[in-house]
Design a protein around this motif. Structure first.
Motif, PDB file in Angstrom:
ATOM      1  N   LEU A  70      -3.325  -6.224  -2.616  1.00 32.31           N
ATOM      2  CA  LEU A  70      -2.548  -4.996  -2.448  1.00 32.31           C
ATOM      3  C   LEU A  70      -2.639  -4.157  -3.719  1.00 32.31           C
ATOM      4  O   LEU A  70      -2.413  -4.663  -4.819  1.00 32.31           O
ATOM      5  N   TYR A  71      -2.985  -2.891  -3.539  1.00 34.40           N
ATOM      6  CA  TYR A  71      -3.099  -1.966  -4.661  1.00 34.40           C
ATOM      7  C   TYR A  71      -2.204  -0.752  -4.424  1.00 34.40           C
ATOM      8  O   TYR A  71      -1.999  -0.330  -3.278  1.00 34.40           O
ATOM      9  N   GLU A  72      -1.697  -0.197  -5.502  1.00 37.85           N
ATOM     10  CA  GLU A  72      -1.099   1.135  -5.427  1.00 37.85           C
ATOM     11  C   GLU A  72      -2.164   2.122  -5.877  1.00 37.85           C
ATOM     12  O   GLU A  72      -2.811   1.910  -6.908  1.00 37.85           O
ATOM     13  N   TYR A  73      -2.373   3.156  -5.087  1.00 36.63           N
ATOM     14  CA  TYR A  73      -3.301   4.189  -5.536  1.00 36.63           C
ATOM     15  C   TYR A  73      -2.518   5.401  -6.035  1.00 36.63           C
ATOM     16  O   TYR A  73      -1.434   5.714  -5.550  1.00 36.63           O
ATOM     17  N   THR A  74      -3.087   6.031  -7.033  1.00 44.10           N
ATOM     18  CA  THR A  74      -2.576   7.312  -7.518  1.00 44.10           C
ATOM     19  C   THR A  74      -3.697   8.327  -7.364  1.00 44.10           C
ATOM     20  O   THR A  74      -4.831   8.083  -7.790  1.00 44.10           O
TER      21      THR A  74
ATOM     22  N   PRO B 105      -3.413  12.396   4.651  1.00 39.83           N
ATOM     23  CA  PRO B 105      -3.456  11.274   5.597  1.00 39.83           C
ATOM     24  C   PRO B 105      -4.331  10.135   5.077  1.00 39.83           C
ATOM     25  O   PRO B 105      -5.391  10.372   4.477  1.00 39.83           O
ATOM     26  N   GLY B 106      -3.890   8.907   5.324  1.00 42.00           N
ATOM     27  CA  GLY B 106      -4.681   7.752   4.911  1.00 42.00           C
ATOM     28  C   GLY B 106      -6.056   7.741   5.543  1.00 42.00           C
ATOM     29  O   GLY B 106      -7.040   7.323   4.917  1.00 42.00           O
ATOM     30  N   SER B 107      -6.159   8.218   6.790  1.00 42.33           N
ATOM     31  CA  SER B 107      -7.456   8.236   7.472  1.00 42.33           C
ATOM     32  C   SER B 107      -8.442   9.165   6.769  1.00 42.33           C
ATOM     33  O   SER B 107      -9.645   8.876   6.698  1.00 42.33           O
ATOM     34  N   SER B 108      -7.949  10.285   6.227  1.00 40.41           N
ATOM     35  CA  SER B 108      -8.822  11.219   5.507  1.00 40.41           C
ATOM     36  C   SER B 108      -9.274  10.627   4.177  1.00 40.41           C
ATOM     37  O   SER B 108     -10.431  10.786   3.771  1.00 40.41           O
TER      38      SER B 108
ATOM     39  N   SER C 197      -2.941   3.715   3.236  1.00 39.86           N
ATOM     40  CA  SER C 197      -1.737   4.371   3.751  1.00 39.86           C
ATOM     41  C   SER C 197      -1.821   5.881   3.566  1.00 39.86           C
ATOM     42  O   SER C 197      -2.615   6.387   2.764  1.00 39.86           O
ATOM     43  N   ASP C 198      -0.993   6.598   4.319  1.00 36.66           N
ATOM     44  CA  ASP C 198      -0.786   8.011   4.011  1.00 36.66           C
ATOM     45  C   ASP C 198      -0.219   8.119   2.600  1.00 36.66           C
ATOM     46  O   ASP C 198       0.455   7.205   2.110  1.00 36.66           O
ATOM     47  N   SER C 199      -0.475   9.236   1.965  1.00 37.32           N
ATOM     48  CA  SER C 199       0.058   9.431   0.618  1.00 37.32           C
ATOM     49  C   SER C 199       1.552   9.740   0.673  1.00 37.32           C
ATOM     50  O   SER C 199       2.116  10.020   1.738  1.00 37.32           O
ATOM     51  N   SER C 200       2.160   9.711  -0.480  1.00 38.34           N
ATOM     52  CA  SER C 200       3.532  10.203  -0.606  1.00 38.34           C
ATOM     53  C   SER C 200       3.548  11.700  -0.308  1.00 38.34           C
ATOM     54  O   SER C 200       2.503  12.361  -0.283  1.00 38.34           O
ATOM     55  N   PHE C 201       4.731  12.234  -0.087  1.00 38.01           N
ATOM     56  CA  PHE C 201       4.858  13.670   0.151  1.00 38.01           C
ATOM     57  C   PHE C 201       4.774  14.433  -1.167  1.00 38.01           C
ATOM     58  O   PHE C 201       5.227  13.952  -2.209  1.00 38.01           O
ATOM     59  N   ALA C 202       4.195  15.613  -1.097  1.00 38.16           N
ATOM     60  CA  ALA C 202       4.222  16.535  -2.231  1.00 38.16           C
ATOM     61  C   ALA C 202       5.291  17.586  -1.971  1.00 38.16           C
ATOM     62  O   ALA C 202       5.693  17.817  -0.829  1.00 38.16           O
ATOM     63  N   GLU C 203       5.762  18.203  -3.019  1.00 37.20           N
ATOM     64  CA  GLU C 203       6.695  19.316  -2.860  1.00 37.20           C
ATOM     65  C   GLU C 203       5.935  20.528  -2.320  1.00 37.20           C
ATOM     66  O   GLU C 203       4.746  20.706  -2.598  1.00 37.20           O
TER      67      GLU C 203
ATOM     68  N   LYS D  78       0.042  15.242  -8.007  1.00 38.46           N
ATOM     69  CA  LYS D  78      -0.181  13.795  -7.967  1.00 38.46           C
ATOM     70  C   LYS D  78       0.538  13.183  -6.770  1.00 38.46           C
ATOM     71  O   LYS D  78       1.660  13.570  -6.439  1.00 38.46           O
ATOM     72  N   LEU D  79      -0.141  12.234  -6.137  1.00 37.29           N
ATOM     73  CA  LEU D  79       0.361  11.564  -4.942  1.00 37.29           C
ATOM     74  C   LEU D  79       0.103  10.070  -5.081  1.00 37.29           C
ATOM     75  O   LEU D  79      -0.817   9.654  -5.794  1.00 37.29           O
ATOM     76  N   THR D  80       0.895   9.277  -4.397  1.00 36.97           N
ATOM     77  CA  THR D  80       0.704   7.827  -4.462  1.00 36.97           C
ATOM     78  C   THR D  80       0.696   7.237  -3.056  1.00 36.97           C
ATOM     79  O   THR D  80       1.107   7.879  -2.085  1.00 36.97           O
ATOM     80  N   GLY D  81       0.233   6.000  -2.967  1.00 33.56           N
ATOM     81  CA  GLY D  81       0.212   5.278  -1.698  1.00 33.56           C
ATOM     82  C   GLY D  81      -0.298   3.873  -1.944  1.00 33.56           C
ATOM     83  O   GLY D  81      -0.412   3.429  -3.093  1.00 33.56           O
TER      84      GLY D  81
END
Length: 369
Positions: free
Chosen positions: A6-10, A110-113, A181-187, A220-223
């Motif tokens: 399991l990895y966290e991506y930034t 989206p994670g698929s993209s 996964s899908d990324s976190s939301f951005a503002e 910046k986004l994470t997932g």
């Protein structure tokens, strides 16, 4: 033994990036105030009794109602603002704005993209160009000799079938071991309104621009990314070519260096002054790709033909074959022998090309189980 890593991506947005939602904002949906574009919230605006009465007096004409809003005669609500980064002094009243994908009103990737961009990037570095090139020639022969009307279907099938020759059926593909996964939301404040010029680098001419909501550089986004082990699959679903999903940063570096150097060469030959900012950006990407843990990806809307294909070295013979099959797929719309000559670039306030679309930087941090 753990069955997965399991990895966290930034992800950091390096150039304006859009994954289109399929929707467009029309004239009635926004108001321009200088370089600020206000996206209207008509539902909330009309929830106010006084605004609703004014709408009724306007005979429910949204265009008239919008004009009153713009003139400051009506109290209104807005969803968010976009900063226009393109040609200064431009009247944007009659444009359409391509919308970035959102969930609950907030933009994300989206994670698929992300996975699709990752797949294309690391496959280009896998050294299987010959499979794609040979299969392309076979498809052309098939259309010419057996199915003259099957060009459009053949064009869609060629990449998928070549993938299956290398990786087997979808159940045996190594990419099934990657879950993104899908990324976190951005503002919403991280969105900008980009002016996108369609540039013919041979004729040095621009076509009419497009306008799109894009995530701004620096966002910046994470997932999470999960890499499963082959032991999760039975012998009947043996995973082929599993090494392709190992050492992904190194593979992306090899893949992108060819793509970037090709673009630098082409733009330098076309007009080095006009494309100065693009060339400088690509050179920075080449330096950035040398960072050990960095995975550079090009993704999303209008990120270019070369970023989408799995061929690491699309030589002139390959491109001629692509052009031939494209012409067979649509005889009414013939592709020139210089294919691909068009590029889509985001402009700066002077209207000059400033960024290519869709470049992101991904870094992975392993999460201890």
């Amino acid at each position: 033994m753990n069955e997965s890593e399991l990895y966290e991506y930034t992800i950091e947005i390096l150039s304006p990036t859009i994954v289109a939602s399929g929707g467009k904002l029309q004239r009635i949906d926004f108001i321009q105030r200088g370089t600020r574009i206000e996206i209207l919230d008509m539902d909330k605006t009309l929830a106010d009794r006084s605004s609703l009465e004014l709408f009724e007096r306007a005979n429910y004409n949204l265009e008239t109602f919008r004009g009153s809003i713009k003139d400051g005669k009506i109290k209104y609500e807005k969803k968010y603002d976009l900063q226009f980064t393109g040609s200064g002094g431009k009247n944007l009243d009659n444009i359409e704005i391509i919308e970035h994908i959102k969930s609950a009103g907030r933009p994300y990737l989206p994670g698929s993209s992300i996975k699709g961009a990752l797949r294309s990037t690391i496959t280009r570095a896998f050294g299987k160009d010959n499979v794609y090139k040979m299969h392309l020639k076979e498809k052309i022969t098939e259309v010419l000799t057996k199915n003259p009307r099957g060009g459009e279907r053949a064009l869609k099938e060629v990449g998928v079938e070549a993938d299956e020759q290398i990786f087997g059926s979808p159940t045996s593909s190594p990419f099934k071991l990657l879950v993104v996964s899908d990324s976190s939301f951005a503002e919403n404040s991280s969105l900008q309104l980009s002016e996108i010029v369609i540039q013919n680098i041979k004729k040095r001419e621009n076509l009419l621009p497009l306008y799109a909501e894009t995530l701004s550089p620096g966002t910046k986004l994470t997932g999470t990314l999960i890499r499963k082990y082959r032991t999760l699959y039975s012998k009947e679903k043996f995973v082929k070519e599993i090494e392709i999903i190992e050492s992904m940063a190194e593979k992306s570096r090899a893949s992108n260096s060819i793509l970037l150097e090709r673009e630098i060469e082409k733009l330098s030959k076309s007009d080095p002054n006009k494309f100065r900012k693009i060339i400088e950006f690509y050179k920075k990407l080449l330096m950035m790709s040398k960072e050990k843990s960095t995975i550079l990806l090009c993704m999303g809307f209008s990120s270019g033909y070369f970023s989408k294909i799995a061929v690491g070295n699309p030589d002139s013979e390959f491109l001629q074959d692509v052009q031939k099959l494209m012409n067979l797929s649509n005889p009414k719309k013939q592709i020139s022998s210089d294919f691909p000559v068009s590029r889509k670039f985001v402009t700066d306030s002077m209207g000059l090309p400033a960024y290519p679309l869709g470049w992101i930087k991904m870094t992975l941090s392993k999460i201890k189980s």
